[in-house]
Write a protein that holds these residues in place. Sequence first.
Motif, PDB file in Angstrom:
ATOM      1  N   VAL A 168       0.841  -1.204   0.000  1.00 44.05           N
ATOM      2  CA  VAL A 168       0.000   0.000   0.000  1.00 44.05           C
ATOM      3  C   VAL A 168       0.873   1.249   0.000  1.00 44.05           C
ATOM      4  CG1 VAL A 168      -1.692   1.339   1.337  1.00 44.05           C
ATOM      5  CG2 VAL A 168      -1.960  -1.147   1.129  1.00 44.05           C
ATOM      6  N   ILE A 169       1.929   1.244   0.818  1.00 44.77           N
ATOM      7  CA  ILE A 169       2.820   2.407   0.904  1.00 44.77           C
ATOM      8  C   ILE A 169       3.636   2.564  -0.379  1.00 44.77           C
ATOM      9  CG2 ILE A 169       4.923   3.263   2.041  1.00 44.77           C
ATOM     10  CD1 ILE A 169       3.698   2.374   4.700  1.00 44.77           C
ATOM     11  N   ARG A 170       4.162   1.443  -0.913  1.00 42.79           N
ATOM     12  CA  ARG A 170       5.018   1.507  -2.100  1.00 42.79           C
ATOM     13  C   ARG A 170       4.252   1.935  -3.356  1.00 42.79           C
ATOM     14  NH1 ARG A 170      10.038  -0.664  -1.039  1.00 42.79           N
ATOM     15  NH2 ARG A 170      10.167  -1.742   0.978  1.00 42.79           N
ATOM     16  N   THR A 171       2.930   1.749  -3.360  1.00 37.52           N
ATOM     17  CA  THR A 171       2.122   2.214  -4.503  1.00 37.52           C
ATOM     18  C   THR A 171       1.610   3.641  -4.268  1.00 37.52           C
ATOM     19  OG1 THR A 171       0.195   1.097  -3.526  1.00 37.52           O
ATOM     20  CG2 THR A 171       1.393  -0.084  -5.250  1.00 37.52           C
ATOM     21  N   GLY A 172       2.097   4.261  -3.208  1.00 35.40           N
ATOM     22  CA  GLY A 172       1.795   5.678  -2.990  1.00 35.40           C
ATOM     23  C   GLY A 172       0.517   5.973  -2.232  1.00 35.40           C
ATOM     24  N   ILE A 187      -6.157  -2.874  -7.281  1.00 35.17           N
ATOM     25  CA  ILE A 187      -4.772  -2.700  -7.743  1.00 35.17           C
ATOM     26  C   ILE A 187      -3.789  -3.340  -6.759  1.00 35.17           C
ATOM     27  CG2 ILE A 187      -2.926  -0.985  -8.066  1.00 35.17           C
ATOM     28  CD1 ILE A 187      -4.637  -1.172 -10.500  1.00 35.17           C
ATOM     29  N   ILE A 188      -4.015  -3.137  -5.471  1.00 35.89           N
ATOM     30  CA  ILE A 188      -3.113  -3.703  -4.454  1.00 35.89           C
ATOM     31  C   ILE A 188      -3.077  -5.224  -4.573  1.00 35.89           C
ATOM     32  CG2 ILE A 188      -2.626  -3.929  -1.986  1.00 35.89           C
ATOM     33  CD1 ILE A 188      -2.208  -1.106  -3.140  1.00 35.89           C
ATOM     34  N   SER A 189      -4.242  -5.832  -4.754  1.00 36.54           N
ATOM     35  CA  SER A 189      -4.319  -7.289  -4.885  1.00 36.54           C
ATOM     36  C   SER A 189      -3.605  -7.763  -6.144  1.00 36.54           C
ATOM     37  CB  SER A 189      -5.785  -7.737  -4.915  1.00 36.54           C
ATOM     38  OG  SER A 189      -6.441  -7.380  -3.729  1.00 36.54           O
ATOM     39  N   GLN A 190      -3.756  -7.010  -7.225  1.00 28.04           N
ATOM     40  CA  GLN A 190      -3.101  -7.379  -8.490  1.00 28.04           C
ATOM     41  C   GLN A 190      -1.584  -7.318  -8.361  1.00 28.04           C
ATOM     42  OE1 GLN A 190      -4.853  -4.748 -11.382  1.00 28.04           O
ATOM     43  NE2 GLN A 190      -6.842  -5.788 -11.325  1.00 28.04           N
ATOM     44  N   VAL A 191      -1.084  -6.306  -7.682  1.00 27.10           N
ATOM     45  CA  VAL A 191       0.374  -6.174  -7.500  1.00 27.10           C
ATOM     46  C   VAL A 191       0.891  -7.343  -6.659  1.00 27.10           C
ATOM     47  CG1 VAL A 191       2.219  -4.770  -6.485  1.00 27.10           C
ATOM     48  CG2 VAL A 191       0.356  -3.663  -7.747  1.00 27.10           C
ATOM     49  N   LEU A 192       0.184  -7.637  -5.586  1.00 32.03           N
ATOM     50  CA  LEU A 192       0.644  -8.694  -4.669  1.00 32.03           C
ATOM     51  C   LEU A 192       0.616 -10.075  -5.325  1.00 32.03           C
ATOM     52  CD1 LEU A 192      -1.114  -7.386  -1.449  1.00 32.03           C
ATOM     53  CD2 LEU A 192       1.359  -7.677  -1.729  1.00 32.03           C
ATOM     54  N   THR A 193      -0.334 -10.300  -6.223  1.00 27.17           N
ATOM     55  CA  THR A 193      -0.423 -11.617  -6.884  1.00 27.17           C
ATOM     56  C   THR A 193       0.439 -11.688  -8.136  1.00 27.17           C
ATOM     57  OG1 THR A 193      -2.412 -10.871  -8.071  1.00 27.17           O
ATOM     58  CG2 THR A 193      -2.750 -12.144  -6.040  1.00 27.17           C
ATOM     59  N   LYS A 228       1.294  -2.727 -15.282  1.00 25.76           N
ATOM     60  CA  LYS A 228       2.528  -2.572 -16.081  1.00 25.76           C
ATOM     61  C   LYS A 228       2.789  -1.097 -16.395  1.00 25.76           C
ATOM     62  CE  LYS A 228       3.319  -7.073 -17.022  1.00 25.76           C
ATOM     63  NZ  LYS A 228       4.585  -7.773 -16.716  1.00 25.76           N
ATOM     64  N   GLN A 229       1.690  -0.374 -16.778  1.00 25.93           N
ATOM     65  CA  GLN A 229       1.846   1.043 -17.129  1.00 25.93           C
ATOM     66  C   GLN A 229       2.373   1.863 -15.952  1.00 25.93           C
ATOM     67  OE1 GLN A 229      -2.074   2.085 -18.505  1.00 25.93           O
ATOM     68  NE2 GLN A 229      -1.548   1.776 -20.668  1.00 25.93           N
ATOM     69  N   LEU A 230       1.901   1.522 -14.760  1.00 31.36           N
ATOM     70  CA  LEU A 230       2.327   2.237 -13.553  1.00 31.36           C
ATOM     71  C   LEU A 230       3.694   1.762 -13.055  1.00 31.36           C
ATOM     72  CD1 LEU A 230      -1.128   2.189 -11.743  1.00 31.36           C
ATOM     73  CD2 LEU A 230       0.043   4.243 -12.566  1.00 31.36           C
ATOM     74  N   GLU A 231       4.259   0.739 -13.751  1.00 30.45           N
ATOM     75  CA  GLU A 231       5.557   0.135 -13.408  1.00 30.45           C
ATOM     76  C   GLU A 231       5.571  -0.461 -11.998  1.00 30.45           C
ATOM     77  OE1 GLU A 231       8.683   2.967 -14.185  1.00 30.45           O
ATOM     78  OE2 GLU A 231       8.472   2.757 -16.367  1.00 30.45           O
ATOM     79  N   PHE A 232       4.386  -0.943 -11.586  1.00 24.72           N
ATOM     80  CA  PHE A 232       4.302  -1.590 -10.279  1.00 24.72           C
ATOM     81  C   PHE A 232       4.899  -3.001 -10.316  1.00 24.72           C
ATOM     82  CE2 PHE A 232       0.408   1.103  -8.794  1.00 24.72           C
ATOM     83  CZ  PHE A 232       1.271   2.164  -8.517  1.00 24.72           C
ATOM     84  N   ASP A 233       5.137  -3.504 -11.551  1.00 28.73           N
ATOM     85  CA  ASP A 233       5.770  -4.820 -11.668  1.00 28.73           C
ATOM     86  C   ASP A 233       7.257  -4.763 -11.287  1.00 28.73           C
ATOM     87  OD1 ASP A 233       6.141  -3.192 -13.922  1.00 28.73           O
ATOM     88  OD2 ASP A 233       6.578  -4.919 -15.198  1.00 28.73           O
ATOM     89  N   LYS A 234       7.779  -3.528 -11.063  1.00 26.68           N
ATOM     90  CA  LYS A 234       9.172  -3.373 -10.656  1.00 26.68           C
ATOM     91  C   LYS A 234       9.329  -3.233  -9.140  1.00 26.68           C
ATOM     92  CE  LYS A 234      10.832  -1.309 -14.990  1.00 26.68           C
ATOM     93  NZ  LYS A 234       9.634  -1.596 -15.787  1.00 26.68           N
ATOM     94  N   SER A 287       9.260  -4.204  -5.138  1.00 27.16           N
ATOM     95  CA  SER A 287       9.699  -5.408  -4.403  1.00 27.16           C
ATOM     96  C   SER A 287       8.501  -6.233  -3.917  1.00 27.16           C
ATOM     97  CB  SER A 287      10.567  -5.008  -3.200  1.00 27.16           C
ATOM     98  OG  SER A 287       9.836  -4.178  -2.315  1.00 27.16           O
ATOM     99  N   THR A 288       7.338  -5.604  -3.819  1.00 31.79           N
ATOM    100  CA  THR A 288       6.138  -6.332  -3.351  1.00 31.79           C
ATOM    101  C   THR A 288       5.375  -6.984  -4.503  1.00 31.79           C
ATOM    102  OG1 THR A 288       4.952  -4.222  -3.403  1.00 31.79           O
ATOM    103  CG2 THR A 288       5.760  -4.966  -1.255  1.00 31.79           C
ATOM    104  N   TYR A 289       5.833  -6.773  -5.739  1.00 28.79           N
ATOM    105  CA  TYR A 289       5.143  -7.361  -6.894  1.00 28.79           C
ATOM    106  C   TYR A 289       5.280  -8.889  -6.858  1.00 28.79           C
ATOM    107  CZ  TYR A 289       3.929  -8.460 -11.748  1.00 28.79           C
ATOM    108  OH  TYR A 289       3.342  -8.990 -12.886  1.00 28.79           O
TER     109      TYR A 289
END
Length: 599
Positions: A418-422, A429-435, A443-449, A451-453
């Motif tokens: 939650v913190i790392r995604t701002g 979105i949080i669930s998608q990043v974690l899974t 991908k567009q938000l570069e959340f796949d980079k 550490s919690t991805y």
Amino acid sequence: MIEKAEQLLSQYFGYPSFRRGQKEIIENVLAGKHTAGILPTGGGKSICYQIPACILSGVSIVISPLISLMKDQVDSLTQVGIPAAYINSSLTSQEITERIDKTRNEFYKILYISPERLESDSFRNIIKDLPISLIAIDEAHCISQWGHDFRPSYMKIFPLIKQLSASPVVLALTATATPIVKKDICSSLKISEEDCFVTGFERENLQFKVVKGQNRSDFIRKYVDNNKSESGIVYASTRKDVDQIYEQFKRSGVKAGKYHAGLSDVEREKHQDLFLNDQISVMVASNAFGMGIDKSNVRYVLHYQLPKNMESYYQEAGRAGRDGLISECILLFSPQDIQLQRFLIDQNQMNDERKNQELVKLQQMADYCYTENCLQRYIQHYFGEIEHSDKCGKCSSCTDDRTAVDVTIEAQMVLSCVIRTGERFGKSIISQVLTGSSNKKVKQLEFDKLSTYGILKDRSMKSITEFIDFLTSEQLIGVSGGQYPILFVTNKGKEVLLGKQDVLKKEKIKIQSLESNGELFEKLRALRKEISQEENVPPFVVFSDVTLREMCLYQPKNEDEFLEVKGVGLQKKERYGSRFIEVIQKYLENDNLSMTTEN
């Protein structure tokens, strides 16, 4: 006169004695004193005016806010032999004139009218010379601007009383009055403090539960499926939610109805009648449903979301178990509900003082969901009852023996994400990043980079979403925003991230079936429904579930024994006794025959 009152209680209603508070209120009324009675829903408020009405000369006027309640009450009174009628917008002018004439000639003992009738000068002129001995005001909290359901028409009641030729006794009744509302009722109707009777707010047969951090749709589907033979109500805060839950039930084969302000009068009345007549088992409804609904065999009330205040919740939950049998009241809580109720309060056209008052009440409702103390005692304390040292022993706080698992590491992963995604996104979105989702937006938000991805890629999206709900209910994650809620980490959540606090998660609350009724009960229930269809009244008007269970217990063999059953008066013994006794005897004969065959 109280001896006469007790005799009529047995003769008409088949009860051997009054419930707590009823006797004192009735004695006060019969002594000619203006009286207020604050009894819990299901505490028997109607008896407090029905019995005096049978003793006093002339007619008793009952001011009641809902047409459905009037009809049910009149049906019930007619069943036991007390002449009663109602006047409301469902009648023609000719029907109203005929009923007024009969009242003038003292044909009726009880006449129900809506408070809105009192706004008509012509109607006030018509009734001012009637032989009125008692005016009973039901849902009296509506007279107070501090109440949760203030109705301006109730302010016309006292001016009407002063215009009447007779000098009737005034009886104000309600189930939901905080100390300030009680004071307002008594002040408005000139009732002295010593003539106000409060019997307490504990409903001993109700089991209150709060369920947090669980999937609500799954819970209600499984709960209702486990209790198919019982009647229940599911409350939701918006029309959209009512429609969705109703459709969910329909798809899974549940006999359900729905009720909200977006439906036509015809649709609402149709679904309500089906529910009252036990032709459907579940009513899915907004808060527009239920005030004054007299259905006694509602075994559970589920709240899909947080109600706006404790008065509304206690009144709605109190529709369960009006017959005194064990029933459940379950509130499914998510902190996001607070935002929804704030939005609804903001949309309301009320002054700032009233709006602030409603926000305070909303916070008290949220506190009920967060408390780890006894829920029944919290409710009693809210309504001004002296605090009890003991616990109720029945609510989810008192009976919670679930084992807890340490989920601190998983919680830290979610909070970190939650913190790392701002702290700018919602659950999805949080669930998608974690899974480790390959979703285009991630991908567009570069959340796949980050550490919690994909750090919880072995978990499903649904389970992570539910875990986020759990963390929110534990106040580790906060929710802001309106239509699109955004998650942020609370100060309490930051303590977890820093390793200063552990997170323990209890197993899910297990859904259990309500008590089984047995074969004889089902046979008696079938007969009750048959009679109700013949007479075009709801089944509970014929006999309550309590009375049917008493028949199962005592198995009366003749009419004298049948009259001893709680809830059987003289009129009902004459009308139904032989038919119920026949079913009981056939059951016993078949039971004895099967035992003989086995031997």
